[in-house]
Scaffold this active site. Structure first.
Site, PDB file in Angstrom:
ATOM      1  CG  ASP A 115       6.432   6.276   6.585  1.00 33.99           C
ATOM      2  OD1 ASP A 115       6.383   7.404   6.110  1.00 33.99           O
ATOM      3  OD2 ASP A 115       6.473   6.061   7.809  1.00 33.99           O
ATOM      4  CG  ASP A 136      -0.286  -0.278   2.535  1.00 38.63           C
ATOM      5  OD1 ASP A 136       0.949  -0.491   2.570  1.00 38.63           O
ATOM      6  OD2 ASP A 136      -0.994  -0.296   3.563  1.00 38.63           O
ATOM      7  CG  PHE A 173      -1.148   8.739   9.381  1.00 42.64           C
ATOM      8  CD1 PHE A 173      -0.031   7.909   9.474  1.00 42.64           C
ATOM      9  CD2 PHE A 173      -2.409   8.186   9.536  1.00 42.64           C
ATOM     10  CE1 PHE A 173      -0.180   6.550   9.726  1.00 42.64           C
ATOM     11  CE2 PHE A 173      -2.564   6.827   9.788  1.00 42.64           C
ATOM     12  CZ  PHE A 173      -1.445   6.015   9.889  1.00 42.64           C
TER      13      PHE A 173
HETATM   14  P1  5GP Z   1       7.857   1.754   6.375  1.00 36.57           P
HETATM   15  O1  5GP Z   1       8.505   0.493   6.869  1.00 36.57           O
HETATM   16  O2  5GP Z   1       8.057   2.023   4.919  1.00 36.57           O
HETATM   17  O3  5GP Z   1       8.287   2.925   7.216  1.00 36.57           O
HETATM   18  O4  5GP Z   1       6.350   1.639   6.727  1.00 36.57           O
HETATM   19  C1  5GP Z   1       5.431   1.019   5.954  1.00 36.57           C
HETATM   20  C2  5GP Z   1       4.161   0.803   6.716  1.00 36.57           C
HETATM   21  O5  5GP Z   1       3.851   1.899   7.604  1.00 36.57           O
HETATM   22  C3  5GP Z   1       3.002   0.741   5.763  1.00 36.57           C
HETATM   23  O6  5GP Z   1       2.836  -0.556   5.218  1.00 36.57           O
HETATM   24  C4  5GP Z   1       1.851   1.185   6.650  1.00 36.57           C
HETATM   25  O7  5GP Z   1       1.366   0.087   7.388  1.00 36.57           O
HETATM   26  C5  5GP Z   1       2.464   2.168   7.620  1.00 36.57           C
HETATM   27  N1  5GP Z   1       2.252   3.565   7.176  1.00 36.57           N
HETATM   28  C6  5GP Z   1       3.202   4.459   6.844  1.00 36.57           C
HETATM   29  N2  5GP Z   1       2.667   5.643   6.488  1.00 36.57           N
HETATM   30  C7  5GP Z   1       1.332   5.485   6.609  1.00 36.57           C
HETATM   31  C8  5GP Z   1       0.220   6.365   6.373  1.00 36.57           C
HETATM   32  O8  5GP Z   1       0.318   7.540   5.986  1.00 36.57           O
HETATM   33  N3  5GP Z   1      -1.018   5.830   6.590  1.00 36.57           N
HETATM   34  C9  5GP Z   1      -1.209   4.555   7.018  1.00 36.57           C
HETATM   35  N4  5GP Z   1      -2.461   4.161   7.200  1.00 36.57           N
HETATM   36  N5  5GP Z   1      -0.194   3.704   7.240  1.00 36.57           N
HETATM   37  C10 5GP Z   1       1.061   4.168   7.040  1.00 36.57           C
END
Ligand code: 5GP
Length: 182
Positions: free
Chosen positions: A108, A105, A157
């Site tokens: 981040d 999805d 977010f």
């Molecule tokens: P990363 O490991 O890339 O930092 O984080 C990925 C995960 O963080 C995503 O799969 C999601 O679950 C969560 N995440 C990061 N940003 C957002 C956001 O803006 N909204 C939501 N709902 N989840 C997020």
């Protein structure tokens, strides 16, 4: 963020038509690359479930698409990533020698994607690609390639179209920014 009632839907960042247009573009790229071949598309639960469902239907019959899912949990709270990823559910398919596309999805910091890339490439697939609907370039901590990329978004977010905040708002067809209740 903590608690579930202190945040409210603020405004629509990406509406459903814009999202569907992008999903169709991503599906066309996948179709061009895998026409006449088998590909296992692996959705990351729960956030990518809705994106995955739309994406596979847009790819069409000329690609032999198999669907599988994994579930991961990231230690830490729901709005920040600790980078320590726990595989809660593995895929059912044997990955060796297969063309794999991981469907996520949102990227981040990139820590989750980097972890999963390492995990899947260690399984000796024929190929491994990533398809990610949203990316937050400002938050990136590790360089990890996205092969099929949807939208770059600001450091906000977001919820909807599969994305939640504390289990809420996954079912919304548009992608919303959330804001602190005033
Ligand atoms: P990363 O490991 O890339 O930092 O984080 C990925 C995960 O963080 C995503 O799969 C999601 O679950 C969560 N995440 C990061 N940003 C957002 C956001 O803006 N909204 C939501 N709902 N989840 C997020």
């Amino acid at each position: 963020m903590s608690g579930t009632d202190e945040y409210v839907l603020d405004y629509i960042m990406l509406n459903k038509d814009t999202i569907q247009g992008k999903v169709s573009e991503l599906a066309s790229s996948i179709r061009r690359e895998y026409e006449g071949r088998e590909v296992v598309m692996i959705g990351v639960l729960k956030g990518a479930a809705i994106f995955m469902a739309d994406l596979v239907r847009c790819v069409g019959p000329s690609v032999d698409v198999k669907m599988d899912f994994i579930a991961v949990s990231s230690y830490g709270n729901s709005s920040t990533s600790s980078g320590i990823v726990k595989l809660v559910k593995d895929m059912d398919t044997y990955a060796g020698g297969k063309n794999l596309i991981l469907v996520e999805d949102i990227m981040d910091t990139g820590l989750t994607l980097a972890y999963l890339r390492e995990m899947f490439t260690a399984r000796a697939p024929k190929s491994f690609r990533t398809c990610v609907l949203l990316e937050k370039p400002a938050r990136k901590k590790v360089e990890t390639a996205i092969d099929y990329k949807g939208f770059a978004v600001d450091d906000e977010f977001v919820v909807g179209y599969g994305l939640d905040y504390a289990g809420k708002w996954r079912h919304l067809p548009d992608i919303w920014r959330v804001a602190k209740r005033v």
